[in-house]
Design a protein around this motif. Structure first.
Motif, PDB file in Angstrom:
ATOM      1  N   ALA A   1      18.045   3.806  36.370  1.00 39.13           N
ATOM      2  CA  ALA A   1      19.156   4.305  35.558  1.00 39.13           C
ATOM      3  C   ALA A   1      18.904   5.745  35.130  1.00 39.13           C
ATOM      4  CB  ALA A   1      19.343   3.421  34.330  1.00 39.13           C
ATOM      5  N   PRO A   2      19.961   6.566  35.090  1.00 36.96           N
ATOM      6  CA  PRO A   2      19.803   7.945  34.619  1.00 36.96           C
ATOM      7  C   PRO A   2      19.446   7.972  33.131  1.00 36.96           C
ATOM      8  CG  PRO A   2      22.116   7.496  35.184  1.00 36.96           C
ATOM      9  CD  PRO A   2      21.331   6.271  35.507  1.00 36.96           C
ATOM     10  N   PHE A   3      18.857   9.083  32.699  1.00 39.15           N
ATOM     11  CA  PHE A   3      18.445   9.238  31.312  1.00 39.15           C
ATOM     12  C   PHE A   3      19.625   8.959  30.378  1.00 39.15           C
ATOM     13  CE2 PHE A   3      17.877  11.748  27.447  1.00 39.15           C
ATOM     14  CZ  PHE A   3      16.663  11.236  27.014  1.00 39.15           C
ATOM     15  N   GLY A   4      19.365   8.176  29.346  1.00 34.20           N
ATOM     16  CA  GLY A   4      20.389   7.893  28.352  1.00 34.20           C
ATOM     17  C   GLY A   4      21.245   6.681  28.660  1.00 34.20           C
ATOM     18  N   THR A   5      21.028   6.043  29.796  1.00 40.49           N
ATOM     19  CA  THR A   5      21.810   4.852  30.148  1.00 40.49           C
ATOM     20  C   THR A   5      20.860   3.758  30.624  1.00 40.49           C
ATOM     21  OG1 THR A   5      22.113   5.487  32.466  1.00 40.49           O
ATOM     22  CG2 THR A   5      23.756   6.284  30.910  1.00 40.49           C
ATOM     23  N   GLY A   6      21.381   2.542  30.726  1.00 40.19           N
ATOM     24  CA  GLY A   6      20.615   1.449  31.305  1.00 40.19           C
ATOM     25  C   GLY A   6      19.435   0.979  30.474  1.00 40.19           C
ATOM     26  N   PHE A   7      19.569   1.035  29.147  1.00 36.21           N
ATOM     27  CA  PHE A   7      18.449   0.581  28.322  1.00 36.21           C
ATOM     28  C   PHE A   7      18.952  -0.234  27.129  1.00 36.21           C
ATOM     29  CE2 PHE A   7      19.700   4.457  26.223  1.00 36.21           C
ATOM     30  CZ  PHE A   7      19.483   4.217  24.891  1.00 36.21           C
ATOM     31  N   ALA A   8      18.053  -0.979  26.549  1.00 35.57           N
ATOM     32  CA  ALA A   8      18.337  -1.741  25.328  1.00 35.57           C
ATOM     33  C   ALA A   8      17.127  -1.646  24.420  1.00 35.57           C
ATOM     34  CB  ALA A   8      18.615  -3.202  25.665  1.00 35.57           C
ATOM     35  N   ARG A   9      17.378  -1.556  23.128  1.00 31.32           N
ATOM     36  CA  ARG A   9      16.303  -1.539  22.134  1.00 31.32           C
ATOM     37  C   ARG A   9      16.303  -2.868  21.401  1.00 31.32           C
ATOM     38  NH1 ARG A   9      17.844   4.074  19.401  1.00 31.32           N
ATOM     39  NH2 ARG A   9      17.891   5.192  21.335  1.00 31.32           N
ATOM     40  N   ILE A  10      15.118  -3.404  21.231  1.00 36.00           N
ATOM     41  CA  ILE A  10      14.947  -4.615  20.435  1.00 36.00           C
ATOM     42  C   ILE A  10      14.005  -4.231  19.303  1.00 36.00           C
ATOM     43  CG2 ILE A  10      14.249  -7.024  20.438  1.00 36.00           C
ATOM     44  CD1 ILE A  10      14.444  -6.915  23.520  1.00 36.00           C
ATOM     45  N   LYS A  11      14.512  -4.259  18.078  1.00 46.87           N
ATOM     46  CA  LYS A  11      13.706  -3.823  16.942  1.00 46.87           C
ATOM     47  C   LYS A  11      13.348  -4.994  16.044  1.00 46.87           C
ATOM     48  CE  LYS A  11      14.943   0.931  16.597  1.00 46.87           C
ATOM     49  NZ  LYS A  11      14.871   2.001  15.638  1.00 46.87           N
ATOM     50  N   THR A  12      12.303  -4.768  15.284  1.00 45.03           N
ATOM     51  CA  THR A  12      11.870  -5.781  14.328  1.00 45.03           C
ATOM     52  C   THR A  12      12.871  -5.889  13.194  1.00 45.03           C
ATOM     53  OG1 THR A  12      10.612  -4.132  13.111  1.00 45.03           O
ATOM     54  CG2 THR A  12       9.413  -5.431  14.720  1.00 45.03           C
ATOM     55  N   GLU A  13      12.866  -7.031  12.552  1.00 44.15           N
ATOM     56  CA  GLU A  13      13.618  -7.224  11.328  1.00 44.15           C
ATOM     57  C   GLU A  13      12.710  -7.895  10.323  1.00 44.15           C
ATOM     58  OE1 GLU A  13      17.351  -9.294  11.351  1.00 44.15           O
ATOM     59  OE2 GLU A  13      18.402  -7.414  11.633  1.00 44.15           O
ATOM     60  N   TYR A  14      12.828  -7.446   9.097  1.00 45.41           N
ATOM     61  CA  TYR A  14      12.070  -8.040   8.002  1.00 45.41           C
ATOM     62  C   TYR A  14      13.054  -8.699   7.047  1.00 45.41           C
ATOM     63  CZ  TYR A  14       7.988  -5.415   9.467  1.00 45.41           C
ATOM     64  OH  TYR A  14       6.924  -4.916  10.185  1.00 45.41           O
ATOM     65  N   GLU A  15      12.630  -9.789   6.455  1.00 41.50           N
ATOM     66  CA  GLU A  15      13.420 -10.445   5.425  1.00 41.50           C
ATOM     67  C   GLU A  15      12.564 -10.470   4.165  1.00 41.50           C
ATOM     68  OE1 GLU A  15      16.388 -13.724   6.261  1.00 41.50           O
ATOM     69  OE2 GLU A  15      14.725 -14.829   5.334  1.00 41.50           O
ATOM     70  N   VAL A  16      13.099  -9.882   3.097  1.00 45.01           N
ATOM     71  CA  VAL A  16      12.337  -9.719   1.855  1.00 45.01           C
ATOM     72  C   VAL A  16      13.194 -10.154   0.673  1.00 45.01           C
ATOM     73  CG1 VAL A  16      11.184  -8.027   0.362  1.00 45.01           C
ATOM     74  CG2 VAL A  16      11.024  -7.795   2.834  1.00 45.01           C
ATOM     75  N   ASP A  17      12.550 -10.767  -0.301  1.00 46.08           N
ATOM     76  CA  ASP A  17      13.215 -11.177  -1.535  1.00 46.08           C
ATOM     77  C   ASP A  17      12.892 -10.186  -2.644  1.00 46.08           C
ATOM     78  OD1 ASP A  17      14.340 -13.543  -0.489  1.00 46.08           O
ATOM     79  OD2 ASP A  17      12.457 -14.617  -0.788  1.00 46.08           O
ATOM     80  N   TYR A  18      13.930  -9.845  -3.440  1.00 49.32           N
ATOM     81  CA  TYR A  18      13.794  -8.927  -4.565  1.00 49.32           C
ATOM     82  C   TYR A  18      14.418  -9.559  -5.801  1.00 49.32           C
ATOM     83  CZ  TYR A  18      12.960  -5.424  -0.951  1.00 49.32           C
ATOM     84  OH  TYR A  18      12.456  -4.728   0.109  1.00 49.32           O
ATOM     85  N   VAL A  19      14.030  -9.055  -6.955  1.00 48.41           N
ATOM     86  CA  VAL A  19      14.637  -9.458  -8.219  1.00 48.41           C
ATOM     87  C   VAL A  19      15.768  -8.470  -8.510  1.00 48.41           C
ATOM     88  CG1 VAL A  19      14.263  -9.832 -10.686  1.00 48.41           C
ATOM     89  CG2 VAL A  19      12.420 -10.328  -9.048  1.00 48.41           C
ATOM     90  N   CYS A  20      16.944  -8.986  -8.823  1.00 50.14           N
ATOM     91  CA  CYS A  20      18.078  -8.125  -9.166  1.00 50.14           C
ATOM     92  C   CYS A  20      17.794  -7.454 -10.503  1.00 50.14           C
ATOM     93  CB  CYS A  20      19.368  -8.946  -9.241  1.00 50.14           C
ATOM     94  SG  CYS A  20      20.794  -7.981  -9.755  1.00 50.14           S
ATOM     95  N   THR A  21      17.753  -6.117 -10.492  1.00 46.68           N
ATOM     96  CA  THR A  21      17.502  -5.362 -11.719  1.00 46.68           C
ATOM     97  C   THR A  21      18.769  -4.690 -12.251  1.00 46.68           C
ATOM     98  OG1 THR A  21      16.840  -3.418 -10.433  1.00 46.68           O
ATOM     99  CG2 THR A  21      15.085  -4.927 -11.133  1.00 46.68           C
ATOM    100  N   GLY A  22      19.852  -4.768 -11.496  1.00 45.53           N
ATOM    101  CA  GLY A  22      21.108  -4.165 -11.949  1.00 45.53           C
ATOM    102  C   GLY A  22      22.002  -3.813 -10.780  1.00 45.53           C
ATOM    103  N   PHE A  23      22.996  -2.984 -11.069  1.00 49.51           N
ATOM    104  CA  PHE A  23      23.993  -2.627 -10.071  1.00 49.51           C
ATOM    105  C   PHE A  23      24.310  -1.142 -10.157  1.00 49.51           C
ATOM    106  CE2 PHE A  23      24.731  -6.962 -11.499  1.00 49.51           C
ATOM    107  CZ  PHE A  23      24.653  -7.653 -10.302  1.00 49.51           C
ATOM    108  N   LYS A  24      24.775  -0.595  -9.069  1.00 48.83           N
ATOM    109  CA  LYS A  24      25.269   0.784  -9.041  1.00 48.83           C
ATOM    110  C   LYS A  24      26.786   0.715  -8.932  1.00 48.83           C
ATOM    111  CE  LYS A  24      21.244   3.001  -8.175  1.00 48.83           C
ATOM    112  NZ  LYS A  24      20.682   4.185  -8.651  1.00 48.83           N
TER     113      LYS A  24
END
Length: 156
Positions: A37-60
């Motif tokens: 495949a030519p540069f910039g085509t014919g590829f796929a990225r598979i990235k990591t994902e993290y799942e994290v828990d937080y305490v709600c401290t407020g809102f914006k």
């Protein structure tokens, strides 16, 4: 410019490569590319994902007409660092109904645990590109520590 190590998909156990390099080796992900495949085509990225828990401290709040006076824009989340609840992340991704409820009943959320998914994990305990996935009512706030988060492995 340095050439990167390459593995041929036809000769490689991709599940094993993912576990070895990404889950255990700390890589951000894998890129799959067709050699012809030519540069910039014919590829796929598979990235990591993290799942994290937080305490709600407020809102914006937002100045946008759509949200002002009726909905929250985002949630601030914290982790316990040396026993002190410390804000580390600002998260969006809630539905409009959730935004309205959070605005009208903040006491239902502040101090409670919520879950976030993101594409990377910083030393502060924040995730990169955080996205709210929901409340985690089974978890106690004092379980949300920086120490615990830094032990988090990517989702597999």
């Amino acid at each position: 410019v340095t050439a990167l190590k390459q593995w041929y998909v036809s000769d490689t156990d991709l599940v094993q490569l993912w576990k070895e390099k990404v889950v255990n080796g700390g890589w951000e992900g894998l890129v799959l590319k067709q050699n012809e495949a030519p540069f910039g085509t014919g590829f796929a990225r598979i990235k990591t994902e993290y799942e994290v828990d937080y305490v709600c401290t407020g809102f914006k709040q937002s100045n946008a007409d759509k949200y002002r006076g009726c909905m929250v824009r985002s949630i601030t989340g914290g982790l316990y660092v040396d026993g002190v609840l410390t804000p580390v992340v600002n998260v969006s991704g809630m539905s409009e109904d959730e935004r309205v409820e959070m605005y009208q009943q903040p006491e239902k959320y502040i101090g409670k645990v919520f879950t976030v998914r993101g594409k990377g994990l910083f030393n502060s305990g924040a995730v990169r590109h955080p996205n709210y996935t929901g409340m985690h009512n089974e978890k106690l706030p004092d379980e949300c520590t920086l120490e615990n988060v830094l032990k988090t492995r990517p989702c597999t």
